[in-house]
Each structure stands twice: as C-alpha cells, then as structure tokens.
Design an enzyme around this catalytic site. Structure first.
Site, PDB file in Angstrom:
ATOM      1  CD  GLU A 209      31.498  36.058  39.402  1.00  0.00           C
ATOM      2  OE1 GLU A 209      32.360  36.907  39.155  1.00  0.00           O
ATOM      3  OE2 GLU A 209      31.770  34.933  39.869  1.00  0.00           O
TER       4      GLU A 209
ATOM      5  CG  ASP B 224      37.128  45.792  42.358  1.00  0.00           C
ATOM      6  OD1 ASP B 224      36.415  44.793  42.187  1.00  0.00           O
ATOM      7  OD2 ASP B 224      38.373  45.734  42.403  1.00  0.00           O
TER       8      ASP B 224
HETATM    9  N1  ADE Z   1      37.254  40.197  41.433  1.00  0.00           N
HETATM   10  C1  ADE Z   1      36.626  41.382  41.437  1.00  0.00           C
HETATM   11  N2  ADE Z   1      37.446  42.359  41.896  1.00  0.00           N
HETATM   12  C2  ADE Z   1      38.629  41.757  42.176  1.00  0.00           C
HETATM   13  C3  ADE Z   1      39.856  42.224  42.695  1.00  0.00           C
HETATM   14  N3  ADE Z   1      40.024  43.504  43.007  1.00  0.00           N
HETATM   15  N4  ADE Z   1      40.844  41.328  42.874  1.00  0.00           N
HETATM   16  C4  ADE Z   1      40.659  40.033  42.561  1.00  0.00           C
HETATM   17  N5  ADE Z   1      39.517  39.531  42.091  1.00  0.00           N
HETATM   18  C5  ADE Z   1      38.502  40.388  41.889  1.00  0.00           C
END
Ligand code: ADE
Length: 229
Positions: A11, A197
């Site tokens: 990141e 996601d």
């Molecule tokens: N960072 C990226 N995806 C995530 C998720 N599904 N839950 C928590 N932190 C995240």
C-alpha cells in the site's frame, strides 16, 4: 510535513521508493521513512494490519514528526454491493465496528473515553482527496463511512450487519484506529481506500487477485494530492 500510513508494504512501498533525501527513523518496531515526496515534506510508515498496530504507529508518528495531517491509505472490502472492486472510497468519518458496549446501554460502535461512534475526518483534506481522485478517470469515487475492525470480513451477512449499523461504504482494519489516534492528539486525518474485494464469500480469491491494482489506485490519488498542493 504530512503523514502517510498504510497497513501493508504493497500500500505504500511505491511511494516510499520515490522519497528523496530519505531518512529512516525506528520507534519501537515501526520504521518511519521521511524526506521529500513530490516536493512536499512527508513521513511514511507501514503500520501492519489491525487497529492496535495502526494506532500505535499513528501515535508515534504524531509525537515524533508533528505532521499537519495524517492520511491512512490503502485497500478495503466493499461495504455494500453498489461499491465495486477498483472503486475508491474517501471517508467522511471512520467507525470502529467491533467496539460494542451495547449490553450496558451504549450505542454499538461507541468508542469509550472519547465518546464518539463516528471519528471525524478532516473536511478540507477530504475535499482535496476528492479533487485528486479525478486523476483516476475511469474509477468511481464514493464518499462515506469507512468501518474498521480487527477482522478480515469475508461473509456477506457480516458485511450486511456492518452496513445496516453504520451505513459503511468500505470495511477495513486500520482507518478508525488512525482517526482515533489523530482525534486524541487534535491532528486532522483522512482515510482513502480502494476496493480489493466485496467482503463476501469470494474475498479469499478476490483480495489476492485485486490487492495490487487497488493499492495502486490509492497511491495514484496520493501522488496527485501532493502534487496539487
Ligand atoms: N481489507 C481489504 N479487504 C478487506 C476485508 N474484506 N475486510 C477487512 N479488511 C479488508
């Protein structure tokens, strides 16, 4: 001096690589990289995942470097289905969805001691982030609540509950902790996240597939932010 914190190397490492007149400062297990980034004095750190790692890192950064603001950047899961992989979310405020003293009468999410559910994000910095995000011409930009907790969310019903409670547009594991530390020190803060996601049953596959693309989106916005000022 401005402060930039990401949870994972992916990141922030491409920003760190572009720091000029680089200095490294170790405080406990955190490493702070400071110098000039796109012409601005900046300090950057990889805090590690989770709220306590993030809060400790933000606190050390604030006490040692006195940044005028601190931005937490990186990736997140979507908080609702209208937010897609690759989209950006810029926080109006952050919440800690796993704070729950509701059995003794508090609202879910109340952060004790500071007595807030919504941890404020600086409005001027948010407006600058929104402007900077125009650099991503094909990317949808959302503004709203970012929900933080010490959990990787990979179940639709858990995401749904967080959305119902807080109207979250994104879920992640650090923003609310950085905002908490900033609030306690009176330092303006921002949270900028790109979606890797959907925080559902596909996240175990989507996250590794899209984390780099999403991280690159937030890095590009930060570059534009620093170049604009
Ligand atoms: N960072 C990226 N995806 C995530 C998720 N599904 N839950 C928590 N932190 C995240």
């Amino acid at each position: 001096m401005v402060g930039l914190i990401g949870a994972m190397a992916v990141e922030v490492e491409s920003l760190m690589a572009q720091v000029e007149d680089k200095q490294e400062t170790r405080i406990g297990m955190d490493v702070f990289v400071s110098g000039k980034l796109f012409g601005k004095d900046a300090v950057l750190a990889v805090c590690g995942p989770g709220k306590i790692n993030a809060a400790l890192c933000a606190q050390s950064m604030i006490q040692h470097f006195h940044p005028e603001w601190v931005l937490n950047l990186g990736v997140a899961g979507a908080g609702e289905s209208s937010v897609s992989i690759g989209d950006m979310v810029i926080a109006t405020a952050a919440v800690q969805h796993d704070c729950d003293t509701s059995p003794i009468g508090d609202p879910v999410g109340l952060v004790s001691k500071i007595n807030l559910v919504e941890l404020p994000c600086d409005e001027a910095l948010r407006a600058r982030l929104v402007k900077a995000a125009e650099v991503l011409t094909d990317v949808k930009v959302h503004e709203g609540i970012i929900a933080t907790g010490d959990q990787f969310i990979n179940k639709g019903d858990v995401r749904q509950r967080i959305h119902e409670l807080f109207h979250a547009k994104a879920v992640e594991m650090e923003g609310g902790a950085v905002a908490h530390a900033c609030y306690m020190h009176g330092v303006p803060c921002g949270v900028l996240r790109s979606i890797s996601d959907q925080a559902d049953g596909h996240s175990d596959m989507d996250y590794p597939t899209f984390v780099k693309l999403a991280a690159d989106h937030s890095v590009k916005v930060v570059e534009q932010l620093l170049r604009q000022a």
